[in-house]
Design a protein around this motif. Structure first.
Motif, PDB file in Angstrom:
ATOM      1  N   MET B   1      33.305  23.533   8.303  1.00  0.00           N
ATOM      2  CA  MET B   1      32.436  23.832   7.169  1.00  0.00           C
ATOM      3  C   MET B   1      30.969  23.705   7.588  1.00  0.00           C
ATOM      4  SD  MET B   1      34.092  22.516   3.697  1.00  0.00           S
ATOM      5  CE  MET B   1      33.834  20.771   3.924  1.00  0.00           C
ATOM      6  N   CYS B   3      28.361  22.799   5.762  1.00  0.00           N
ATOM      7  CA  CYS B   3      27.559  21.687   5.276  1.00  0.00           C
ATOM      8  C   CYS B   3      28.416  20.445   5.144  1.00  0.00           C
ATOM      9  CB  CYS B   3      26.887  22.025   3.949  1.00  0.00           C
ATOM     10  SG  CYS B   3      28.018  22.101   2.576  1.00  0.00           S
ATOM     11  N   SER B   4      27.787  19.321   5.297  1.00  0.00           N
ATOM     12  CA  SER B   4      28.508  18.051   5.249  1.00  0.00           C
ATOM     13  C   SER B   4      28.754  17.651   3.807  1.00  0.00           C
ATOM     14  CB  SER B   4      27.658  16.966   5.920  1.00  0.00           C
ATOM     15  OG  SER B   4      28.087  15.694   5.513  1.00  0.00           O
ATOM     16  N   THR B   5      29.912  17.058   3.554  1.00  0.00           N
ATOM     17  CA  THR B   5      30.175  16.574   2.201  1.00  0.00           C
ATOM     18  C   THR B   5      29.413  15.288   1.914  1.00  0.00           C
ATOM     19  OG1 THR B   5      32.090  15.398   3.031  1.00  0.00           O
ATOM     20  CG2 THR B   5      32.472  17.574   2.052  1.00  0.00           C
ATOM     21  N   ASN B   6      28.773  14.753   2.955  1.00  0.00           N
ATOM     22  CA  ASN B   6      28.022  13.515   2.729  1.00  0.00           C
ATOM     23  C   ASN B   6      26.561  13.755   2.391  1.00  0.00           C
ATOM     24  OD1 ASN B   6      30.110  11.708   3.165  1.00  0.00           O
ATOM     25  ND2 ASN B   6      29.893  11.900   5.384  1.00  0.00           N
ATOM     26  N   ALA B   7      26.158  15.023   2.383  1.00  0.00           N
ATOM     27  CA  ALA B   7      24.749  15.306   2.134  1.00  0.00           C
ATOM     28  C   ALA B   7      24.489  15.388   0.639  1.00  0.00           C
ATOM     29  CB  ALA B   7      24.361  16.615   2.815  1.00  0.00           C
ATOM     30  N   GLY B  92      27.168  15.383  -5.650  1.00  0.00           N
ATOM     31  CA  GLY B  92      27.895  16.646  -5.482  1.00  0.00           C
ATOM     32  C   GLY B  92      28.776  16.909  -6.684  1.00  0.00           C
ATOM     33  N   THR B  93      30.063  17.167  -6.420  1.00  0.00           N
ATOM     34  CA  THR B  93      30.967  17.508  -7.518  1.00  0.00           C
ATOM     35  C   THR B  93      31.262  16.308  -8.413  1.00  0.00           C
ATOM     36  OG1 THR B  93      32.855  17.078  -6.075  1.00  0.00           O
ATOM     37  CG2 THR B  93      32.111  19.356  -6.242  1.00  0.00           C
ATOM     38  N   LYS B 227      31.360   1.529  -8.000  1.00  0.00           N
ATOM     39  CA  LYS B 227      32.148   0.410  -7.485  1.00  0.00           C
ATOM     40  C   LYS B 227      33.004  -0.152  -8.604  1.00  0.00           C
ATOM     41  CE  LYS B 227      29.425  -1.412  -3.671  1.00  0.00           C
ATOM     42  NZ  LYS B 227      28.791  -2.633  -3.141  1.00  0.00           N
ATOM     43  N   ALA B 241      38.109   0.173  -5.808  1.00  0.00           N
ATOM     44  CA  ALA B 241      37.961   1.566  -5.377  1.00  0.00           C
ATOM     45  C   ALA B 241      36.535   2.023  -5.659  1.00  0.00           C
ATOM     46  CB  ALA B 241      38.942   2.467  -6.134  1.00  0.00           C
ATOM     47  N   PHE B 242      36.107   3.040  -4.922  1.00  0.00           N
ATOM     48  CA  PHE B 242      34.901   3.763  -5.314  1.00  0.00           C
ATOM     49  C   PHE B 242      35.353   4.864  -6.266  1.00  0.00           C
ATOM     50  CE2 PHE B 242      33.483   1.954  -1.260  1.00  0.00           C
ATOM     51  CZ  PHE B 242      32.221   1.502  -1.600  1.00  0.00           C
ATOM     52  N   GLU B 321      28.590   2.868   1.001  1.00  0.00           N
ATOM     53  CA  GLU B 321      28.023   1.650   1.555  1.00  0.00           C
ATOM     54  C   GLU B 321      28.180   1.531   3.061  1.00  0.00           C
ATOM     55  OE1 GLU B 321      28.329  -1.678  -0.979  1.00  0.00           O
ATOM     56  OE2 GLU B 321      28.082  -3.116   0.618  1.00  0.00           O
TER      57      GLU B 321
END
Lengths: 448, 448
Positions: B1, B3-7, B92-93, B227, B241-242, B321
């Protein structure tokens, strides 16, 4: 963001079908190895835990047939080897490989490259620990003295897949002072994988996780897709998380010690993949069921690979089960009702799924969605796999209905089911069906 | 992909600073409303649950000061209004809005547009239910007869934040036959939010979730960032869980019924945001602490908004985190040790964090990373907020060390801490510090 995080693609690697040697006799040696655990299943060709109604005429009755003369289809077979077959589950940043092959637990580098941190917690059970725990600890620590391994050995069985048992994993993790950089390893069948996975998802809100499935069921089903969880007294898998492992390592040698019933139970899921989306694979199973029942390692490596590929493709397209993924649950809604109504652990999961599949197929036929030849072929292959084709006698229509009402696939009060529709290899996930067909199916399979 | 899903990026909306009216006297009316629950805190200017060592000289001692003459900084104040301020948490989503304002529970459309499905489970506690449950049910159902609301009322307090209580939520959800399209609503403080959130994350592997925080602590801290979790007898929040909500609704009117101690506890987190990354906000607090202690709704709406903005920005940059987000835990490692060692529920979370912050600041000073003026300013503002500035006398060096050893921020055996470094508003998250400074701080604050 310019691209969706839900857009996944599937890539499959290490297809080595051309390596297949149809003359390999390797499996005779394996079949002759004495099993180290008691075989809970019957050694005859009939499924017999509790009453089993073989309510439909069956054609060929399956038998263990170590000298089966059928030749495996060359286009789909693979030679067992020290070089693992790899099925890649593509989920963006959470992608992971499934290694499949013989002797993989003797290759420490495979496991070690996926261990994060210096501390590992192996979660296993009282049946598997004496068989494979030392081997796994060796694989984790060989040439890697900085890693320390803790273990927690849980009681064996679906009935222990609950919050109380899960807490033992947390207790051990916390007492051992594991931190966020640790790795949990699930060594066992689906119950261990589901519980260890949920523990890994929830411990410190998520730590690394590796699966070493030791049953066919876990190898072809629960190890792919990230579903983890525990049961509630009122239903199966009602509490859990979607959580992906770092890798899955399927050493097909672990099947040597698998009881017959457990082996057959896993085949119920293998058969399912053919029915819902892969007619060619179903036909391969029809030709090779005797090899599978005889634990032919080549046949098994192929069946596991193709099952994982099918599941990986579905999961990659629909990780959180918004639609497509639900089709993997063919037979499971009826099956869960059997497991819950009959009591967890009386029947194995695959046994309940097999009976549930027959019910779903029966209902599909009543709806006029499939022709009778599919009904017969499904029944025949399940019989050859020594799986039940009807629910236990204790099940009533009311028991089915009360459990099905709390099924996870109920949405706004409407029960959606996976049903076959069209030619072999096609199914639908739908709440739009004639309620009478469901009632008729339940009545046909229950005394009251 | 590509783009990163972390951006992730952060967007903040509804900045209406220009609407601020410094002459508003609205808060006098609110302050005079009789509180409907017993005030557990002291009504004097001193913090007094258990022994509290005010071990450092304090300058200005805070008092409730309803006629404070300080003028709120115009550049940062906002008028309370029926139109909510919205802080958008951009993930994001999984992005969601935080609505902040007075009277928001009287605007059913705000809540209803975030409810999915026809069934809602409100999770609350014995303290909050008599105050706000009817109001929330009205807001969920007004003009919306298709929605049915179930409720589960848990015992109140951190000591009930455990697996046993969590199971009551699952029991109720399953008995009520909630399905995947239901919505869980957390109505209460941080404990309710954390437990309901973890239940929502785990029930059927994840259902929709809305937060209605009723304490300052929950409004400025636990409602932002996803959190969720429960405590283990050996440590706080070790299982969880997150998981992100659909929305957070902060009706500042709920502060009317908040006991003084709870109010002050939340301010510990407000103060923290200033210290770790927002010196201007800290200075605003130094000017406006009396207004906050007098429950001035405009001051509170601003403090909540700016706190949420700070947290949302950090969380958007580092949801899971991996580093930056850990800085939100200034004072929490020492604080968690106090909560665990002293027993959950003896001190409120923010009280423990306040004492922990003083310890972290003390250690930062011993390391030569900050100058003494910061030590004094931190101490002074905490005293004005009626918060403790030292751990309870019962705490020993060993108690701190044993709990800190299982802190989630330990990685491969090394305890990483959040410490101040440089001018006000700057901090570091690091395991690289002189161990002697930690020992000296523990000795300075503990008898043995």
């Amino acid at each position: 963001m310019a691209c969706s995080t839900n857009a996944f693609s599937l890539s499959l690697s290490s297809k080595s079908a051309s390596d297949f040697n149809p003359n390999s006799s390797d499996f005779f040696l394996r079949v002759n190895k004495p099993a180290k655990v008691s075989l809970r299943g019957s050694s005859s060709g009939e499924f017999n835990p509790g009453r089993v109604a073989l309510s439909r005429p069956s054609g060929l009755r399956g038998r263990i047939c170590a000298n089966a003369t059928q030749v495996m289809d060359q286009s789909v077979g693979e030679k067992s080897s020290k070089v693992p077959t790899i099925v890649e589950v593509d989920l963006g940043t959470r992608s992971y490989p499934i290694y499949i092959g013989s002797g993989l637990l003797n290759q420490p580098e495979l496991l070690q490259k996926h261990v994060h941190g210096k501390k590992v917690l192996v979660v296993t059970n009282t049946t598997i620990a004496p068989l494979y725990l030392d081997k796994v600890i060796d694989a984790l620590t060989k040439g890697n003295p900085n890693v320390s391994v803790e273990t927690v050995i849980l009681p064996d069985g679906e009935k222990y897949k609950n919050m109380e048992t899960l807490m033992k994993v947390f207790d051990k993790a916390i007492e051992s002072r594991l931190d966020r950089k640790c790795t949990f390893v699930a060594l066992g069948g689906g119950v261990i994988g589901d519980m260890c996975g949920f523990a890994a998802a929830s411990f410190l809100r998520g730590v690394n996780f590796i699966q070493i499935p030791t049953t066919v069921m876990a190898q072809v089903d629960s190890s792919v897709g990230g579903k983890t969880g525990i049961n509630h007294p009122l239903g199966k898998n009602l509490i859990g998380a979607f959580y992906q492992p770092q890798c899955v390592l399927v050493d097909t040698d672990t099947l040597d010690t698998l009881p017959d019933r457990e082996l057959a139970s896993g085949l119920a899921e293998v058969i399912k993949y053919g029915l819902i989306r892969d007619a060619e694979f179903f036909e391969w199973q029809e030709k090779n069921m005797e090899k599978l029942m005889a634990r032919d390692p080549d046949a098994f490596a192929y069946a596991i690979k193709r099952s994982c590929e099918n599941k990986a493709e579905v999961v990659s397209l629909d990780e959180k089960e918004s639609g497509l993924r639900a089709t993997l649950n063919l037979g499971h809604t009826f099956g869960h009702a059997i497991e819950t109504g009959f009591g967890y652990g009386e029947w194995l999961h695959g046994e309940a799924v097999a009976a549930g599949t027959v019910m779903a197929v029966d209902m599909s036929y009543r709806l006029g969605w499939i022709d009778s030849s599919i009904v017969k072929r499904v029944n025949d292959i399940l019989v050859r796999a020594k799986l039940p084709t009807a629910p236990p006698e204790i099940m009533t229509v009311e028991m089915f209905k009360s459990v099905m009402a709390v099924d996870k696939k109920v949405a706004d009060g409407l029960l959606r089911l996976i049903l076959l529709k069209g030619p072999l290899g096609n199914c639908v996930f739908t709440g739009e069906y004639d309620r009478k067909a469901l009632d008729d199916t339940l009545k046909a399979f229950c005394k009251s």
